[in-house]
Write a protein that holds these residues in place. Structure first.
Motif, PDB file in Angstrom:
ATOM      1  N   SER A   1     -98.065 -48.223   8.814  1.00 28.59           N
ATOM      2  CA  SER A   1     -98.749 -47.330   9.751  1.00 28.59           C
ATOM      3  C   SER A   1     -98.095 -47.287  11.121  1.00 28.59           C
ATOM      4  O   SER A   1     -98.465 -46.456  11.959  1.00 28.59           O
ATOM      5  N   VAL A   2     -97.121 -48.164  11.380  1.00 30.99           N
ATOM      6  CA  VAL A   2     -96.380 -48.113  12.644  1.00 30.99           C
ATOM      7  C   VAL A   2     -95.477 -46.879  12.692  1.00 30.99           C
ATOM      8  O   VAL A   2     -95.247 -46.304  13.756  1.00 30.99           O
ATOM      9  N   ALA A   3     -94.955 -46.475  11.533  1.00 30.23           N
ATOM     10  CA  ALA A   3     -94.021 -45.346  11.452  1.00 30.23           C
ATOM     11  C   ALA A   3     -94.714 -44.038  11.788  1.00 30.23           C
ATOM     12  O   ALA A   3     -95.921 -43.880  11.575  1.00 30.23           O
ATOM     13  N   ARG A   4     -93.928 -43.100  12.316  1.00 27.18           N
ATOM     14  CA  ARG A   4     -94.447 -41.772  12.612  1.00 27.18           C
ATOM     15  C   ARG A   4     -93.491 -40.706  12.094  1.00 27.18           C
ATOM     16  O   ARG A   4     -92.262 -40.870  12.153  1.00 27.18           O
ATOM     17  N   PHE A   5     -94.069 -39.604  11.605  1.00 28.87           N
ATOM     18  CA  PHE A   5     -93.332 -38.436  11.134  1.00 28.87           C
ATOM     19  C   PHE A   5     -93.846 -37.205  11.872  1.00 28.87           C
ATOM     20  O   PHE A   5     -94.907 -37.245  12.497  1.00 28.87           O
ATOM     21  N   SER A   6     -93.111 -36.107  11.749  1.00 25.55           N
ATOM     22  CA  SER A   6     -93.542 -34.854  12.364  1.00 25.55           C
ATOM     23  C   SER A   6     -93.325 -33.697  11.395  1.00 25.55           C
ATOM     24  O   SER A   6     -92.198 -33.298  11.137  1.00 25.55           O
TER      25      SER A   6
ATOM     26  N   GLY B   1     -90.091 -31.612  11.426  1.00 28.11           N
ATOM     27  CA  GLY B   1     -90.357 -31.485  12.842  1.00 28.11           C
ATOM     28  C   GLY B   1     -89.450 -32.324  13.714  1.00 28.11           C
ATOM     29  O   GLY B   1     -89.250 -32.026  14.895  1.00 28.11           O
ATOM     30  N   ASN B   2     -88.893 -33.401  13.132  1.00 31.08           N
ATOM     31  CA  ASN B   2     -87.966 -34.260  13.869  1.00 31.08           C
ATOM     32  C   ASN B   2     -86.498 -33.940  13.596  1.00 31.08           C
ATOM     33  O   ASN B   2     -85.610 -34.529  14.212  1.00 31.08           O
ATOM     34  N   ASN B   3     -86.251 -33.047  12.633  1.00 31.28           N
ATOM     35  CA  ASN B   3     -84.880 -32.653  12.274  1.00 31.28           C
ATOM     36  C   ASN B   3     -84.048 -33.828  11.768  1.00 31.28           C
ATOM     37  O   ASN B   3     -82.849 -33.938  12.063  1.00 31.28           O
ATOM     38  N   VAL B   4     -84.685 -34.716  10.996  1.00 31.72           N
ATOM     39  CA  VAL B   4     -83.991 -35.889  10.468  1.00 31.72           C
ATOM     40  C   VAL B   4     -84.387 -36.131   9.012  1.00 31.72           C
ATOM     41  O   VAL B   4     -85.368 -35.578   8.505  1.00 31.72           O
ATOM     42  N   ILE B   5     -83.598 -36.978   8.343  1.00 28.87           N
ATOM     43  CA  ILE B   5     -83.917 -37.456   6.997  1.00 28.87           C
ATOM     44  C   ILE B   5     -84.271 -38.926   7.108  1.00 28.87           C
ATOM     45  O   ILE B   5     -83.502 -39.723   7.657  1.00 28.87           O
ATOM     46  N   ARG B   6     -85.423 -39.292   6.568  1.00 24.97           N
ATOM     47  CA  ARG B   6     -85.908 -40.663   6.680  1.00 24.97           C
ATOM     48  C   ARG B   6     -85.897 -41.341   5.312  1.00 24.97           C
ATOM     49  O   ARG B   6     -85.976 -40.678   4.271  1.00 24.97           O
ATOM     50  N   LYS B   7     -85.824 -42.634   5.318  1.00 22.09           N
ATOM     51  CA  LYS B   7     -85.890 -43.450   4.101  1.00 22.09           C
ATOM     52  C   LYS B   7     -87.080 -44.390   4.219  1.00 22.09           C
ATOM     53  O   LYS B   7     -87.279 -45.024   5.248  1.00 22.09           O
TER      54      LYS B   7
ATOM     55  N   VAL C   1     -91.136 -42.556  14.968  1.00 23.93           N
ATOM     56  CA  VAL C   1     -91.017 -44.003  15.088  1.00 23.93           C
ATOM     57  C   VAL C   1     -90.551 -44.556  13.752  1.00 23.93           C
ATOM     58  O   VAL C   1     -91.157 -44.272  12.712  1.00 23.93           O
ATOM     59  N   ASP C   2     -89.459 -45.309  13.761  1.00 25.00           N
ATOM     60  CA  ASP C   2     -89.081 -46.100  12.596  1.00 25.00           C
ATOM     61  C   ASP C   2     -89.874 -47.398  12.639  1.00 25.00           C
ATOM     62  O   ASP C   2     -90.168 -47.930  13.721  1.00 25.00           O
TER      63      ASP C   2
END
Length: 245
Positions: A183-188, A207-213, A178-179
């Motif tokens: 605390s709304v955001a989620r990572f894996s 776990g999500n195969n992405v790069i987040r900022k 979740v972007d």
């Protein structure tokens, strides 16, 4: 590619120059302002230093000895340390993963525990030993000395006054994608961290195969990759990052 230090085969914990040196499953590395490389020699439970000339020494910890003792050089103890970061003063920050703590090593090898309580896993904000981490495995330090830690599925911040807060995500085993803000955001299963000059934190969200900022105010967005879609596709975006709408 060139070999800086260590042998191409065999493990151990030998100090020395170049291929004479030995490591045991090193994970994290960091570079200080003058070009020294520091290595989290994970299975040896030590932090090693490699000079620009390729000479390897043990900065802190003792190979084969597990613990959480603060002290100088070989008197200090670690427990499967994984990630490192160097600050502007030449201190090395350590994600002491199996101790669930964040440690600090001065340039002359003095080790202290910056935050967390050894042997106690959790997700609690607070100051110093009142804070709790869960197997921290990613670290970054910004230009003003704030330390960012990947713990559980959350990005935590240790301010220069020692206060630990949660910048984004949630602790524990709550995986997701979740972007959003805080605390709304989620990572894996995120791991690696980096921080830019503006205080934005970048997360390898494995776990999500992405790069987040993550902005300095805790707003999370995805800058590259497609969640749930592993692969190796390049982007033609002029920024060098995959464009998203």
């Amino acid at each position: 590619f060139s070999l800086v230090a260590g042998g191409e085969s065999g493990v151990g914990s030998a100090d020395g120059a170049g291929s004479v040196a030995r490591f045991n499953q090193p994970y994290g590395a960091a570079v200080d302002a003058v070009g020294n490389v520091y290595v989290a020699d994970t299975v040896n439970h030590t932090i090693r230093k490699i000079t620009a000339a390729g000479v390897v020494t043990t900065l802190a910890g003792q190979a084969g000895f597990i613990g959480s003792t603060d002290g100088t050089g070989s008197f200090a103890r670690f427990y499967f340390p994984q990630a490192l970061a160097a600050d502007a003063a030449g201190n090395i920050l350590v994600a002491d993963t199996s101790n669930h703590t964040v440690r600090k090593i001065t340039p002359n090898g003095v080790v202290t525990t910056l935050a967390g309580l050894a042997g106690t896993s959790g997700h609690t904000d607070g100051i110093g030993s009142a804070a709790r981490f869960s197997s921290p495995r990613g670290l970054a330090v910004d230009s003003t000395g704030n330390v960012y830690v990947m713990s559980g599925n959350a990005v935590r911040k240790i301010a220069t006054d020692g206060v630990v807060s949660t910048l984004a995500g949630t602790g524990g085993t709550t995986n997701g994608y979740v972007d959003g803000e805080g605390s709304v955001a989620r990572f894996s299963s995120p791991s690696g961290l980096a921080v830019d000059g503006s205080g934005n934190v970048y997360v390898a969200d494995g776990g999500n195969n992405v790069i987040r900022k993550v902005t300095s105010t805790g707003v999370v967005s995805t800058i590259a990759g497609l969640a749930g879609s592993p692969g190796s596709a390049a982007s033609s975006s002029s920024t060098g990052l995959a464009s998203r709408t």
